[in-house]
Design a protein around this motif. Structure first.
Motif, PDB file in Angstrom:
ATOM      1  N   TRP A  60       0.855  -1.332  -0.099  1.00  0.00           N
ATOM      2  CA  TRP A  60      -0.060  -0.191  -0.020  1.00  0.00           C
ATOM      3  C   TRP A  60       0.818   1.294  -0.022  1.00  0.00           C
ATOM      4  N   ALA A  61       1.973   1.039   0.983  1.00  0.00           N
ATOM      5  CA  ALA A  61       2.649   2.606   0.812  1.00  0.00           C
ATOM      6  C   ALA A  61       3.519   2.847  -0.560  1.00  0.00           C
ATOM      7  N   ASP A  62       3.686   1.688  -1.300  1.00  0.00           N
ATOM      8  CA  ASP A  62       4.523   2.002  -2.600  1.00  0.00           C
ATOM      9  C   ASP A  62       3.531   2.397  -3.734  1.00  0.00           C
ATOM     10  N   LEU A  63       2.130   1.729  -3.685  1.00  0.00           N
ATOM     11  CA  LEU A  63       1.299   2.251  -4.419  1.00  0.00           C
ATOM     12  C   LEU A  63       0.741   3.773  -3.806  1.00  0.00           C
ATOM     13  N   ALA A  64       0.856   4.021  -2.845  1.00  0.00           N
ATOM     14  CA  ALA A  64       0.497   5.571  -2.509  1.00  0.00           C
ATOM     15  C   ALA A  64       1.509   6.530  -3.061  1.00  0.00           C
ATOM     16  N   ALA A  65       2.739   6.000  -2.968  1.00  0.00           N
ATOM     17  CA  ALA A  65       4.001   6.902  -3.548  1.00  0.00           C
ATOM     18  C   ALA A  65       3.828   7.016  -5.125  1.00  0.00           C
ATOM     19  N   GLU A  66       3.167   5.947  -5.508  1.00  0.00           N
ATOM     20  CA  GLU A  66       2.936   6.117  -7.211  1.00  0.00           C
ATOM     21  C   GLU A  66       1.776   6.829  -7.466  1.00  0.00           C
ATOM     22  N   GLY A  67       0.985   7.536  -6.635  1.00  0.00           N
ATOM     23  CA  GLY A  67      -0.182   8.407  -6.870  1.00  0.00           C
ATOM     24  C   GLY A  67      -1.344   7.624  -6.864  1.00  0.00           C
ATOM     25  N   VAL A  68      -1.685   6.320  -6.116  1.00  0.00           N
ATOM     26  CA  VAL A  68      -2.871   5.671  -6.107  1.00  0.00           C
ATOM     27  C   VAL A  68      -3.327   6.141  -4.541  1.00  0.00           C
ATOM     28  N   GLU A  69      -4.476   6.661  -4.751  1.00  0.00           N
ATOM     29  CA  GLU A  69      -5.168   7.359  -3.429  1.00  0.00           C
ATOM     30  C   GLU A  69      -6.049   6.138  -2.770  1.00  0.00           C
ATOM     31  N   ALA A  70      -6.748   5.315  -3.363  1.00  0.00           N
ATOM     32  CA  ALA A  70      -7.528   4.367  -2.878  1.00  0.00           C
ATOM     33  C   ALA A  70      -7.644   3.132  -3.577  1.00  0.00           C
ATOM     34  N   VAL A  71      -8.168   1.942  -3.017  1.00  0.00           N
ATOM     35  CA  VAL A  71      -8.103   0.597  -3.882  1.00  0.00           C
ATOM     36  C   VAL A  71      -9.592   0.094  -3.471  1.00  0.00           C
ATOM     37  N   VAL A  72     -10.200  -0.791  -4.653  1.00  0.00           N
ATOM     38  CA  VAL A  72     -11.194  -1.470  -4.454  1.00  0.00           C
ATOM     39  C   VAL A  72     -11.056  -2.923  -4.686  1.00  0.00           C
ATOM     40  N   LEU A  73     -11.495  -3.707  -3.944  1.00  0.00           N
ATOM     41  CA  LEU A  73     -11.414  -5.322  -3.899  1.00  0.00           C
ATOM     42  C   LEU A  73     -12.574  -5.916  -4.852  1.00  0.00           C
ATOM     43  N   HIS A  74     -12.166  -6.469  -5.911  1.00  0.00           N
ATOM     44  CA  HIS A  74     -12.934  -7.200  -6.674  1.00  0.00           C
ATOM     45  C   HIS A  74     -12.795  -8.695  -6.651  1.00  0.00           C
ATOM     46  N   GLU A  75     -14.153  -9.498  -7.090  1.00  0.00           N
ATOM     47  CA  GLU A  75     -13.986 -10.844  -7.486  1.00  0.00           C
ATOM     48  C   GLU A  75     -14.603 -11.073  -8.465  1.00  0.00           C
ATOM     49  N   HIS A  76     -13.956 -11.176  -9.575  1.00  0.00           N
ATOM     50  CA  HIS A  76     -14.373 -11.179 -11.088  1.00  0.00           C
ATOM     51  C   HIS A  76     -14.767  -9.861 -11.338  1.00  0.00           C
ATOM     52  N   ASP A  77     -16.031  -9.490 -11.480  1.00  0.00           N
ATOM     53  CA  ASP A  77     -16.720  -8.200 -11.730  1.00  0.00           C
ATOM     54  C   ASP A  77     -17.408  -7.737 -10.513  1.00  0.00           C
TER      55      ASP A  77
END
Length: 88
Positions: A60-77
């Motif tokens: 999560w910290a690496d993603l945030a450093a690359e500009g990702v503000e949030a995430v959404v978990l999906h299973e298939h669609d």
């Protein structure tokens, strides 16, 4: 000449084999465009929810450093939960 399909250890798993994935979201609430984050983080898929959640806990910290503000978990669609902020 048609070659046989490579064994599972030498090919990328397909979405049916790894149905869990994180949608990466920017500050405006839009999906992060392809190529915005490092290739090691983009398009990751997981066999189960636990693996997906462990991965986000580690990255999560690496993603945030690359500009990702949030995430959404999906299973298939299906949206499982989120958006979940990556701010500390």
């Amino acid at each position: 000449m048609n070659l046989p399909e490579p064994p599972p250890t030498f090919r990328q798993p397909n979405p049916a084999e790894r149905p869990w994935w994180w949608q990466l979201v920017d500050a405006d609430g839009n999906e992060v465009p392809e190529g915005t984050v490092s290739e090691e983080y983009a398009g990751q898929r997981f066999a189960n929810q636990g693996d997906a959640e462990s991965w986000i806990g580690e990255t999560w910290a690496d993603l945030a450093a690359e500009g990702v503000e949030a995430v959404v978990l999906h299973e298939h669609d299906r949206r499982v939960y989120g958006p979940m902020s990556l701010s500390a």
